[in-house]
Scaffold this motif. Structure first.
Motif, PDB file in Angstrom:
ATOM      1  N   ARG A  14       0.838  -1.205   0.000  1.00  0.00           N
ATOM      2  CA  ARG A  14       0.000   0.000   0.000  1.00  0.00           C
ATOM      3  C   ARG A  14       0.874   1.257   0.000  1.00  0.00           C
ATOM      4  O   ARG A  14       0.631   2.207  -0.742  1.00  0.00           O
ATOM      5  CB  ARG A  14      -0.899   0.028   1.236  1.00  0.00           C
ATOM      6  N   ALA A  15       1.877   1.253   0.868  1.00  0.00           N
ATOM      7  CA  ALA A  15       2.718   2.443   1.028  1.00  0.00           C
ATOM      8  C   ALA A  15       3.489   2.772  -0.242  1.00  0.00           C
ATOM      9  O   ALA A  15       3.706   3.950  -0.563  1.00  0.00           O
ATOM     10  CB  ALA A  15       3.681   2.237   2.201  1.00  0.00           C
ATOM     11  N   HIS A  16       3.899   1.751  -0.974  1.00  0.00           N
ATOM     12  CA  HIS A  16       4.665   1.986  -2.202  1.00  0.00           C
ATOM     13  C   HIS A  16       3.786   2.417  -3.371  1.00  0.00           C
ATOM     14  O   HIS A  16       4.316   2.771  -4.426  1.00  0.00           O
ATOM     15  CB  HIS A  16       5.477   0.746  -2.559  1.00  0.00           C
ATOM     16  N   ARG A  17       2.478   2.410  -3.178  1.00  0.00           N
ATOM     17  CA  ARG A  17       1.583   2.906  -4.236  1.00  0.00           C
ATOM     18  C   ARG A  17       1.351   4.414  -4.151  1.00  0.00           C
ATOM     19  O   ARG A  17       0.660   4.986  -4.990  1.00  0.00           O
ATOM     20  CB  ARG A  17       0.239   2.168  -4.172  1.00  0.00           C
ATOM     21  N   ILE A  18       1.915   5.060  -3.159  1.00  0.00           N
ATOM     22  CA  ILE A  18       1.770   6.514  -3.048  1.00  0.00           C
ATOM     23  C   ILE A  18       2.428   7.164  -4.265  1.00  0.00           C
ATOM     24  O   ILE A  18       3.583   6.868  -4.588  1.00  0.00           O
ATOM     25  CB  ILE A  18       2.394   7.024  -1.736  1.00  0.00           C
ATOM     26  N   SER A 214      12.776  -0.728   3.131  1.00  0.00           N
ATOM     27  CA  SER A 214      12.019  -0.964   1.900  1.00  0.00           C
ATOM     28  C   SER A 214      11.992   0.267   1.000  1.00  0.00           C
ATOM     29  O   SER A 214      11.792   0.162  -0.204  1.00  0.00           O
ATOM     30  CB  SER A 214      10.591  -1.408   2.227  1.00  0.00           C
ATOM     31  N   PHE A 215      12.213   1.443   1.589  1.00  0.00           N
ATOM     32  CA  PHE A 215      12.272   2.675   0.803  1.00  0.00           C
ATOM     33  C   PHE A 215      13.718   3.129   0.568  1.00  0.00           C
ATOM     34  O   PHE A 215      13.950   4.229   0.063  1.00  0.00           O
ATOM     35  CB  PHE A 215      11.481   3.781   1.495  1.00  0.00           C
ATOM     36  N   VAL A 438       6.513  10.047   2.945  1.00  0.00           N
ATOM     37  CA  VAL A 438       5.121   9.778   3.308  1.00  0.00           C
ATOM     38  C   VAL A 438       4.903   8.272   3.438  1.00  0.00           C
ATOM     39  O   VAL A 438       4.217   7.802   4.360  1.00  0.00           O
ATOM     40  CB  VAL A 438       4.168  10.385   2.254  1.00  0.00           C
ATOM     41  N   GLY A 439       5.516   7.503   2.551  1.00  0.00           N
ATOM     42  CA  GLY A 439       5.348   6.049   2.582  1.00  0.00           C
ATOM     43  C   GLY A 439       5.825   5.426   3.878  1.00  0.00           C
ATOM     44  O   GLY A 439       5.166   4.546   4.446  1.00  0.00           O
ATOM     45  N   GLN A 441       6.108   6.923   6.845  1.00  0.00           N
ATOM     46  CA  GLN A 441       5.231   7.350   7.934  1.00  0.00           C
ATOM     47  C   GLN A 441       3.885   6.622   7.866  1.00  0.00           C
ATOM     48  O   GLN A 441       3.341   6.199   8.896  1.00  0.00           O
ATOM     49  CB  GLN A 441       5.030   8.861   7.837  1.00  0.00           C
ATOM     50  N   TYR A 442       3.354   6.493   6.682  1.00  0.00           N
ATOM     51  CA  TYR A 442       2.091   5.791   6.447  1.00  0.00           C
ATOM     52  C   TYR A 442       2.204   4.325   6.887  1.00  0.00           C
ATOM     53  O   TYR A 442       1.345   3.806   7.619  1.00  0.00           O
ATOM     54  CB  TYR A 442       1.771   5.909   4.960  1.00  0.00           C
ATOM     55  N   ALA A 443       3.270   3.661   6.442  1.00  0.00           N
ATOM     56  CA  ALA A 443       3.449   2.247   6.777  1.00  0.00           C
ATOM     57  C   ALA A 443       3.653   2.047   8.270  1.00  0.00           C
ATOM     58  O   ALA A 443       3.112   1.100   8.872  1.00  0.00           O
ATOM     59  CB  ALA A 443       4.633   1.674   5.997  1.00  0.00           C
ATOM     60  N   ALA A 444       4.430   2.934   8.904  1.00  0.00           N
ATOM     61  CA  ALA A 444       4.665   2.813  10.348  1.00  0.00           C
ATOM     62  C   ALA A 444       3.368   2.991  11.123  1.00  0.00           C
ATOM     63  O   ALA A 444       3.139   2.321  12.146  1.00  0.00           O
ATOM     64  CB  ALA A 444       5.696   3.849  10.793  1.00  0.00           C
TER      65      ALA A 444
END
Length: 457
Positions: A14-18, A214-215, A438-439, A441-444
């Protein structure tokens, strides 16, 4: 992407779809985007005004999903930290689009808790995204005016009850929701990724490391933000608190700072809430996670940088003291400068006392030396920029006494020297894509709820 377990893998996907992002949203854009989402999904989104800023901006919360869990996510607690504005927006969008994501939890999202302070940072939100431009337009409220650190606090000789309307709005929400988890959306400036959490949760440190990896972002393995921070693992710390800061300062024989309050996380703990902060940098440097020895003792680096910072703070204090009788008391920039410069003036003494307690034979790592050096660079750019804006703002409004003009010219000249020095580092810095920040922070945020649910099962 490193190997991860099933639930975390789904979160990372999900986070990598930002999508790519090219700017940070200001107050009006945040409101417009979240209001549009509420209008588009009236069956899913409950929009509620929870307070009003001191300058009259409404503060709104958007609730999406159903319980029994309650999650509270709030951005702008430090208005110079805008990554969380996009995190809040993206989370709200995905919750509306994905029923699975909102199952079993009501997400309560505050897109901007400090609109007044945020508007004073919007001068750099559209770029250019270099450090000199960013920090020349930087504003951070005085400690007692920061939403994050203006909750009621009473401990030993410290007492604080001057709760701002913005913090009071957040207090009421915390007491009403008694959230299972709370995420205060912060970010840092230059360095690696690091985290704070109020409770040790099995497997969570490894998940937080995997998210950053992952990022392709380094962990911050140098000097901790504060010596009070207790590590739970590399770059993951127990949430810092006003009490711990008081005790540490007292242990050095110094008078604890008592002109601000407790944090939102400290306040929420009365309800059993587990809180998280994910600190993300705009820029990274190869030294951020370099654990090789430098060629200098750690204590020596502390003293050297304490002396350098002390010299710069002394000059700023001199300029501000001469200008203060002629500056407007209703300016947020003036109030912040008035609070921060005396506060920062105590740091060199603290670091010299720390150095005296260190093993003189301990060699600093490359990451530690770079981190301490860059704290000096960052502080003088941040707070020198705020002082300069206060002086030049008084001139721009046409109300400056004659004495302010030469002080502003002196500060501008000094500040240019500091900017030129900082710019020499630009070729060594990597600017992190906003979507990756953002990814993480979103994933965490999503991983925290999963970790707390595992613990409770």
């Amino acid at each position: 992407m490193p190997a991860t377990n099933g639930p975390l893998q789904a979160i990372l996907e999900r986070a990598h779809r930002i999508p790519g992002l090219t700017h940070f949203p200001g107050v009006d854009e945040i409101t417009r985007r979240l209001d549009a989402l509420a209008a588009e999904h009236p069956d899913l989104v409950t929009r509620r005004r929870i307070g009003t800023s001191r300058l009259g901006d409404p503060i709104t919360m958007y609730s999406i999903g159903t319980g029994p869990d309650e999650a509270l996510v709030y951005a702008g607690v430090h208005p110079n930290e805008p990554i969380g504005f996009w995190t809040a927006i993206r989370l709200a969008e995905d919750l509306c689009a994905d029923e699975e994501l909102r199952t079993g939890c009501r997400w309560n999202i505050i897109g901007c808790i400090d609109p007044d302070g945020t508007r004073l940072n919007e001068g750099w939100f559209d770029g250019p995204f270099n450090r000199v431009h960013c920090l020349e337009h930087f504003y951070r409220p005085a400690p007692a005016e920061q939403v994050e650190w203006s909750f009621p606090f009473q401990y030993k000789t410290a007492y604080f009850d001057q709760v701002m309307p913005e913090a009071f709005a957040l207090m009421r929400v915390i007491d009403e929701l008694k959230p299972t988890v709370a995420v205060s959306l912060h970010n840092t400036e230059l360095g690696g990724v690091y985290y704070y959490v109020t409770k040790e949760l099995e497997g969570f440190v490894a998940e937080l490391h995997a998210i950053a990896a992952s990022f392709g972002l380094p962990l911050e393995l140098g000097e901790a933000e504060t010596p009070v921070a207790r590590p739970l693992g590399p770059a993951v710390y127990e949430m810092i608190s006003a009490k711990a800061t008081y005790d540490y300062t007292e242990s050095l024989g110094m008078t604890p700072y008592s002109s601000s309050g407790g944090s939102s996380a400290e306040y929420a703990e009365r309800h059993g809430t587990v809180s998280l902060v994910a600190e993300l940098p705009y820029w990274t440097h190869p030294a951020n996670d370099d654990q090789t020895p430098a060629d200098e003792p750690y204590a020596g680096v502390l003293v050297r940088m304490a002396d350098a910072l002390g010299n710069d703070i002394d000059v700023m204090l001199e300029i501000f003291a001469a200008a203060r009788p002629h500056l407007s008391g209703d300016s947020q920039l003036v109030r912040a400068t008035d609070a921060f410069l005396p506060y920062l003036a105590k740091r060199p003494e603290r670091d010299r006392l720390r150095a005296a307690k260190e093993d003189p034979a301990r060699i600093a790592t490359v990451a530690e030396r770079f981190g301490l050096t860059d704290v000096h660079r960052s502080f003088r750019l941040r707070f020198g920029g705020m002082l300069l804006r206060a002086l030049e703002g008084e001139i721009a409004r046409g109300s400056a006494a004659a004495a302010v003009h030469p002080l502003a010219r002196r500060m501008r000249s000094l500040y240019r020297e500091w900017q030129d020095e900082a710019a020499t580092l630009d070729h060594e810095l990597r600017t992190v894509p906003i979507k990756d920040l953002v990814g993480v922070q979103y994933a965490a945020t999503l991983a925290l709820l999963g970790a707390v649910r595992r613990e409770a099962s």
